[in-house]
Design a protein around this motif. Structure first.
Motif, PDB file in Angstrom:
ATOM      1  N   UNK A 279       4.839  -9.671   4.921  1.00  0.00           N
ATOM      2  CA  UNK A 279       3.827  -9.160   3.998  1.00  0.00           C
ATOM      3  C   UNK A 279       3.180  -7.913   4.585  1.00  0.00           C
ATOM      4  N   UNK A 280       3.040  -6.872   3.747  1.00  0.00           N
ATOM      5  CA  UNK A 280       2.343  -5.659   4.147  1.00  0.00           C
ATOM      6  C   UNK A 280       1.018  -5.600   3.381  1.00  0.00           C
ATOM      7  N   UNK A 281      -0.072  -5.487   4.123  1.00  0.00           N
ATOM      8  CA  UNK A 281      -1.393  -5.411   3.512  1.00  0.00           C
ATOM      9  C   UNK A 281      -1.885  -3.972   3.577  1.00  0.00           C
ATOM     10  N   UNK A 282      -2.072  -3.346   2.416  1.00  0.00           N
ATOM     11  CA  UNK A 282      -2.540  -1.967   2.309  1.00  0.00           C
ATOM     12  C   UNK A 282      -4.029  -2.006   1.949  1.00  0.00           C
ATOM     13  N   UNK A 283      -4.867  -1.907   2.971  1.00  0.00           N
ATOM     14  CA  UNK A 283      -6.314  -1.942   2.742  1.00  0.00           C
ATOM     15  C   UNK A 283      -6.798  -0.556   2.322  1.00  0.00           C
TER      16      UNK A 283
END
Length: 591
Positions: free
Chosen positions: A386-390
């Motif tokens: 999973x990639x989390x783009x904040x």
């Protein structure tokens, strides 16, 4: 001239009350012409009106009891020589002037009693265990008053618990061994009661508990801490009538006042220790993984996480700064099928624009100054996971185009390289911005918004989470107290109320920082408002009901318009209102 001779059978004293006014009020409350200090006397109990040589008697409330010459009456004529019985007081109407008397001088406290009180207070303040404290309290007061037995009854959540007993045998504590009627009176009035001969007492003699227990002498005093009733201290002797005097009761009240401080502290400490042992388990049950909360808004968030986590849908997490968006992203990862793969996070607003592309997609050696080696980007690092783009709302427009291509085709291209690389990732993004407004202003691509927003998850601000605020504060306090070896164990009542009323513009992150600072800086066991820095801070604004209703209407009409593609006539039909209402609210949207 006439006067009333008022006899107090318990104090074994009398006083003469001259009747100077034509209308005389009798009651327990200050301001009455004749004040009778007895719980059985109403605040304003009865009136006497001058009529000829006597007085007309009128009872103010039908529930008030007045006996005229032994007969229960509501009205009547009192003449000189007649006797009134009100509460425990006997009042006789006498014609003439009272004889001058010298008021009795009360005996001064005995020196040894004062020394014992000081010793008793010191002992109580050293004792932390409630059970041992109650035992020492009963031993001391039974010895002081010559009582036969004693009981400490504690009030918890509205229930009476017999916390300790003295001289009643080795059997299990049994609350039926005390008079419910007498205790009811003390709890209701929060005032001490002394009974010289319970079986013969007009107030309690017919009570079932008094008859069953064959009570004689009883004293019962409330244990009060500020305005809170902690419990009662009950002393009795079934063998001797008239054992306890008013002086005994006065001394017992002083001792009870001292004991209340220690009892409150011991109960609080015991409760805190118990809460500390159970806190982590409670938080585990009430929260979701690493997220703490049990309020209705958070339960809705947990339900969404549970539904969405097992899928590969792209999730857009919305919420104010500090509401815990990354925690939600991690929970989506942990509950999904990719939990064994990497979770990679990147803050799109914290990296300069010229470096963000390299951070996301990687670069080839020599592709720009400083690229001394090949580097993989966040997309490759998160492959399979999973990639989390904040802070996705901060991403520059030129990178939004490239991100859209990655989401559509699931391939990336490193900076300075023409070779395409496949990636298998799930994307979770987050922002505190209104992306729809950003789209209208031309700062965010609409097609990218729909790619990222297959499912949106709105996090509530901390101020809307109710008791979660206290729950989170306790969680942070426990963690930081252990980390820094602090003696802080809880919050004062004022601090809890202050936290619930505070606006918390920085949300959970601000609460965490405030609690951390308070734990480190405070030397107290209970953290107060000043320690948290919220004593003089602006409180949460409470809208009037009319304002709140108007805000709801504006929001609801906007949602209905969006569902109908801003077709105003259809929206008016759906809502059952005149189309002019819709136009009027549209004008208010920009206010």
């Amino acid at each position: 001239m006439a006067y009333l001779r008022c006899v107090d059978p318990i104090k074994k004293s009398h006083r003469d009350l001259i009747l100077k006014k034509p209308l005389i009020s009798i009651g327990r409350k200050e301001g009455n012409d004749i004040q009778l200090d007895d719980a059985l006397v109403a605040p304003i109990h009865a009136n006497l009106l001058k009529r000829g040589a006597g007085y007309a008697l009128t009872v103010v409330d039908a529930r008030n009891e007045v006996y005229l010459n032994g007969k229960l009456v509501k009205t009547g004529e009192a003449k000189p020589g007649d006797r009134l019985l009100i509460g425990r007081f006997e009042l006789t109407l006498v014609e003439g002037e009272p004889e001058a008397t010298t008021p009795p001088v009360e005996a001064a406290p005995q020196p040894d009693a004062m020394a014992r009180l000081i010793e008793f207070s010191a002992t109580l303040m050293r004792e932390e265990d409630p059970e041992r404290l109650f035992k020492k309290l009963l031993e001391a007061v039974v010895d002081l008053t010559r009582a036969e037995k004693g009981f400490v009854i504690i009030l918890r959540d509205g229930e009476r618990q017999l916390a300790a007993s003295h001289n009643v045998g080795k059997e299990t504590l049994d609350i039926s061994r005390v008079s419910d009627t007498i205790i009811d009176q003390v709890i209701t009035d929060r005032r001490a009661v002394i009974v010289s001969d319970a079986l013969s007492d007009r107030r309690y003699g017919r009570a079932q508990s008094v008859v069953d227990l064959k009570l004689s002498s009883v004293m019962c005093v409330p244990l009060l801490f500020r305005n809170d009733l902690i419990g009662v201290l009950y002393l009795g002797n079934d063998a001797i009538t008239g054992l306890f005097t008013e002086r005994d009761l006065s001394q017992l009240q002083v001792w009870a006042s001292q004991a209340s401080l220690a009892v409150h502290a011991a109960l609080l400490l015991s409760e805190l220790k118990s809460s500390n042992r159970n806190l982590r388990e409670q938080l585990r049950r009430s929260g979701q993984g690493s997220i703490v909360g049990s309020s209705r808004p958070m339960k809705n968030v947990f339900r969404m996480i549970k539904k969405v986590a097992p899928t590969d849908l792209s999730v857009l997490v919305l919420g104010e700064t500090g509401t815990g968006k990354e925690l939600v992203a991690r929970e989506l990862h942990q509950q999904g099928d990719r939990r064994s793969k990497p979770f990679v996070s990147i803050n799109c607003g914290a990296i300069p624009e010229n470096l963000l592309e390299s951070e996301l997609f990687g670069h080839k050696k020599g592709s720009f100054t400083g690229a001394v080696a090949d580097k993989i980007g966040k997309f490759e690092a998160a492959n399979g996971g999973t990639l989390f783009l904040d802070e996705i709302g901060e991403m520059p427009m030129n990178l939004q185009v490239k991100l859209l291509r990655v989401l559509q085709e699931r391939v990336i291209e490193r900076v300075g390289e023409l070779h395409l690389r496949s990636v298998d990732i799930r994307v979770v993004s987050a922002t505190n911005k209104d992306l729809e407004e950003e789209i209208r202003e031309g700062r965010f691509r609409e097609d990218l918004f729909y790619r990222l927003n297959e499912v949106s998850l709105q996090l509530p601000p901390l101020r809307e989470r109710g008791e979660d605020i206290h729950e989170l504060a306790r969680f942070f306090l426990t963690r930081f107290a252990e980390q820094y070896g602090s003696r802080a164990r809880g919050f004062t009542n004022e601090a809890v109320v202050g936290m619930l009323n505070y606006y918390w513009p920085g949300n959970v992150r601000q609460l965490e920082n405030r609690v951390k600072k308070a734990v480190i800086m405070s030397d107290r066991a209970l953290i107060n408002e000043e320690d948290l820095g919220i004593s003089a801070a602006p409180k949460r604004k409470v809208q009037s009901l009319e304002e709140a209703a108007e805000e709801f209407k504006k929001t609801y009409i906007r949602e209905a318009l969006e569902l109908n593609n801003w077709n105003k006539a259809q929206t008016a039909r759906d809502l059952g209102v005149d189309p002019r209402t819709i136009f009027r609210y549209i004008e208010k949207f920009d206010e």
